[in-house]
Design a protein around this motif. Structure first.
Motif, PDB file in Angstrom:
ATOM      1  N   GLN A 170      39.822 -16.305  32.727  1.00 52.41           N
ATOM      2  CA  GLN A 170      38.957 -16.643  31.682  1.00 52.41           C
ATOM      3  C   GLN A 170      37.641 -16.149  32.414  1.00 52.41           C
ATOM      4  N   VAL A 171      37.352 -14.865  32.821  1.00 50.75           N
ATOM      5  CA  VAL A 171      35.931 -14.320  33.318  1.00 50.75           C
ATOM      6  C   VAL A 171      34.935 -13.803  32.005  1.00 50.75           C
ATOM      7  N   GLN A 172      34.062 -14.916  31.496  1.00 48.71           N
ATOM      8  CA  GLN A 172      33.182 -13.824  30.072  1.00 48.71           C
ATOM      9  C   GLN A 172      31.725 -13.463  30.858  1.00 48.71           C
ATOM     10  N   ALA A 173      31.618 -11.984  30.639  1.00 53.04           N
ATOM     11  CA  ALA A 173      30.949 -11.103  30.641  1.00 53.04           C
ATOM     12  C   ALA A 173      30.978 -10.323  29.873  1.00 53.04           C
ATOM     13  N   PRO A 174      30.824  -9.868  28.764  1.00 49.43           N
ATOM     14  CA  PRO A 174      31.419  -8.928  27.540  1.00 49.43           C
ATOM     15  C   PRO A 174      30.386  -8.173  28.003  1.00 49.43           C
ATOM     16  N   ASN A 175      29.621  -8.240  28.490  1.00 47.09           N
ATOM     17  CA  ASN A 175      27.880  -6.978  29.023  1.00 47.09           C
ATOM     18  C   ASN A 175      28.469  -5.991  29.649  1.00 47.09           C
ATOM     19  N   ILE A 176      29.592  -6.449  31.236  1.00 43.48           N
ATOM     20  CA  ILE A 176      29.592  -5.478  31.549  1.00 43.48           C
ATOM     21  C   ILE A 176      30.968  -5.392  31.663  1.00 43.48           C
ATOM     22  N   ILE A 177      31.093  -4.006  32.400  1.00 40.41           N
ATOM     23  CA  ILE A 177      32.558  -3.223  32.520  1.00 40.41           C
ATOM     24  C   ILE A 177      32.107  -1.939  34.242  1.00 40.41           C
ATOM     25  N   ILE A 178      33.812  -2.390  34.415  1.00 43.57           N
ATOM     26  CA  ILE A 178      33.332  -1.709  35.946  1.00 43.57           C
ATOM     27  C   ILE A 178      34.816  -0.608  35.328  1.00 43.57           C
ATOM     28  N   GLY A 179      34.179   0.800  35.126  1.00 46.64           N
ATOM     29  CA  GLY A 179      34.794   1.496  35.384  1.00 46.64           C
ATOM     30  C   GLY A 179      35.457   1.644  33.430  1.00 46.64           C
ATOM     31  N   GLU A 180      36.259   1.875  33.312  1.00 46.76           N
ATOM     32  CA  GLU A 180      36.241   2.013  31.815  1.00 46.76           C
ATOM     33  C   GLU A 180      36.603   0.500  31.283  1.00 46.76           C
ATOM     34  N   SER A 181      36.845  -0.566  32.542  1.00 43.13           N
ATOM     35  CA  SER A 181      37.650  -2.197  31.634  1.00 43.13           C
ATOM     36  C   SER A 181      36.256  -2.942  32.177  1.00 43.13           C
ATOM     37  N   SER A 182      37.166  -4.491  31.341  1.00 41.90           N
ATOM     38  CA  SER A 182      36.231  -5.729  31.709  1.00 41.90           C
ATOM     39  C   SER A 182      36.142  -5.722  32.826  1.00 41.90           C
ATOM     40  N   LEU A 183      34.975  -6.757  33.112  1.00 41.65           N
ATOM     41  CA  LEU A 183      35.010  -7.446  34.334  1.00 41.65           C
ATOM     42  C   LEU A 183      36.316  -8.188  35.029  1.00 41.65           C
ATOM     43  N   ASN A 184      36.602  -8.647  33.053  1.00 39.64           N
ATOM     44  CA  ASN A 184      38.249  -9.966  33.936  1.00 39.64           C
ATOM     45  C   ASN A 184      39.065  -9.154  34.074  1.00 39.64           C
ATOM     46  N   ASP A 185      39.226  -8.171  33.130  1.00 41.00           N
ATOM     47  CA  ASP A 185      40.639  -7.032  33.241  1.00 41.00           C
ATOM     48  C   ASP A 185      40.547  -6.237  34.497  1.00 41.00           C
ATOM     49  N   VAL A 186      39.059  -6.094  35.249  1.00 41.96           N
ATOM     50  CA  VAL A 186      39.535  -5.553  36.706  1.00 41.96           C
ATOM     51  C   VAL A 186      39.929  -7.003  37.507  1.00 41.96           C
ATOM     52  N   LEU A 187      39.571  -7.823  37.658  1.00 44.63           N
ATOM     53  CA  LEU A 187      40.265  -8.948  38.535  1.00 44.63           C
ATOM     54  C   LEU A 187      40.885  -9.591  37.885  1.00 44.63           C
ATOM     55  N   ILE A 188      41.761  -9.537  36.952  1.00 38.21           N
ATOM     56  CA  ILE A 188      42.960  -9.271  36.069  1.00 38.21           C
ATOM     57  C   ILE A 188      43.997  -8.440  36.879  1.00 38.21           C
ATOM     58  N   ASP A 189      43.578  -7.251  37.071  1.00 36.14           N
ATOM     59  CA  ASP A 189      44.416  -6.224  37.848  1.00 36.14           C
ATOM     60  C   ASP A 189      44.573  -6.051  38.745  1.00 36.14           C
ATOM     61  N   ASN A 190      43.362  -6.673  39.688  1.00 38.33           N
ATOM     62  CA  ASN A 190      42.958  -6.471  40.752  1.00 38.33           C
ATOM     63  C   ASN A 190      43.616  -7.622  41.384  1.00 38.33           C
ATOM     64  N   ILE A 191      44.186  -8.711  41.421  1.00 40.49           N
ATOM     65  CA  ILE A 191      44.612 -10.217  41.793  1.00 40.49           C
ATOM     66  C   ILE A 191      45.886  -9.671  41.511  1.00 40.49           C
ATOM     67  N   SER A 192      46.691  -9.031  40.477  1.00 34.29           N
ATOM     68  CA  SER A 192      47.909  -8.869  40.076  1.00 34.29           C
ATOM     69  C   SER A 192      48.875  -7.983  41.594  1.00 34.29           C
ATOM     70  N   GLU A 193      47.867  -6.907  41.617  1.00 36.84           N
ATOM     71  CA  GLU A 193      48.471  -5.880  42.189  1.00 36.84           C
ATOM     72  C   GLU A 193      48.639  -6.707  44.161  1.00 36.84           C
ATOM     73  N   LEU A 194      46.730  -7.927  44.477  1.00 35.84           N
ATOM     74  CA  LEU A 194      46.657  -8.233  44.764  1.00 35.84           C
ATOM     75  C   LEU A 194      48.951  -8.949  45.887  1.00 35.84           C
ATOM     76  N   ILE A 195      49.304  -9.445  44.374  1.00 37.00           N
ATOM     77  CA  ILE A 195      49.877 -10.997  44.931  1.00 37.00           C
ATOM     78  C   ILE A 195      51.975 -10.227  45.077  1.00 37.00           C
ATOM     79  N   ASN A 196      51.847  -9.035  44.417  1.00 36.45           N
ATOM     80  CA  ASN A 196      52.766  -8.106  44.531  1.00 36.45           C
ATOM     81  C   ASN A 196      52.780  -6.733  45.360  1.00 36.45           C
TER      82      ASN A 196
END
Length: 169
Positions: A143-169
């Motif tokens: 639930q990270v709310q930072a709509p005016n920041i993106i990393i690469g082509e993804s929202s800050l929230n999506d980057v965190l979710i994707d990388n946490i998923s990779e870390l867990i797997n």
């Protein structure tokens, strides 16, 4: 956030100071793709990991004045039970100013102190800098709310979710 996320953060806070500093803070930097600030402007040689307000720098795009701009964001991570203070915010702002960085991301286990929250809101309202505060429980809940920041082509929230998923797997 939810009870589960707060309980997980509570367990993290029970770990040793070295674990929080060396493992958790590094994991957070890795999740964001942050890198070390190689050279500090206008200060004597660094005196170790506890010196300075930057725990990393992130290449981002920031939406400001109806357009996206490539920028560096300063990162400050505090995995501690105590609230982030006005004094800590002031030090971080000074470091941002010194390095000509206008976007700051603060990640904490706890909250902002009332004075720090007021100053963060005041600085954001002035428009010279953009500060974002994220709690670890926000990251864990996705639930990270930072709509005016993106990393690469993804929202800050999506980057965190994707990388946490990779870390867990």
């Amino acid at each position: 956030m939810g009870v589960l996320e707060e309980a997980l953060v509570g367990r993290i806070l029970e770990t040793s100071p070295a674990y929080k500093r060396d493992v958790m803070e590094q994991t957070i930097r890795d999740l964001l793709g942050a890198y070390e600030l190689e050279e500090v402007t206008g200060l004597p040689a660094r005196r170790g990991a506890a010196d300075g307000g930057f725990d990393g720098v992130i290449d981002i795009s920031h939406f400001d004045q109806d357009d996206w701009f490539a920028k560096r964001a300063g990162l400050n991570v505090k995995v501690r039970a105590s609230n982030f203070t006005r004094e800590q915010l002031g030090g971080f702002l000074l470091d941002m100013d010194r390095e000509d960085i206008s976007v700051g991301i603060i990640i904490t286990a706890a909250h902002l102190s009332p004075d720090a929250k007021h100053e963060l809101d005041r600085k954001n309202a002035q428009g010279n800098v953009h500060l974002v505060h994220i709690r670890l429980s926000d990251i864990l809940s996705g639930q990270v709310q930072a709509p005016n920041i993106i990393i690469g082509e993804s929202s800050l929230n999506d980057v965190l979710i994707d990388n946490i998923s990779e870390l867990i797997n």
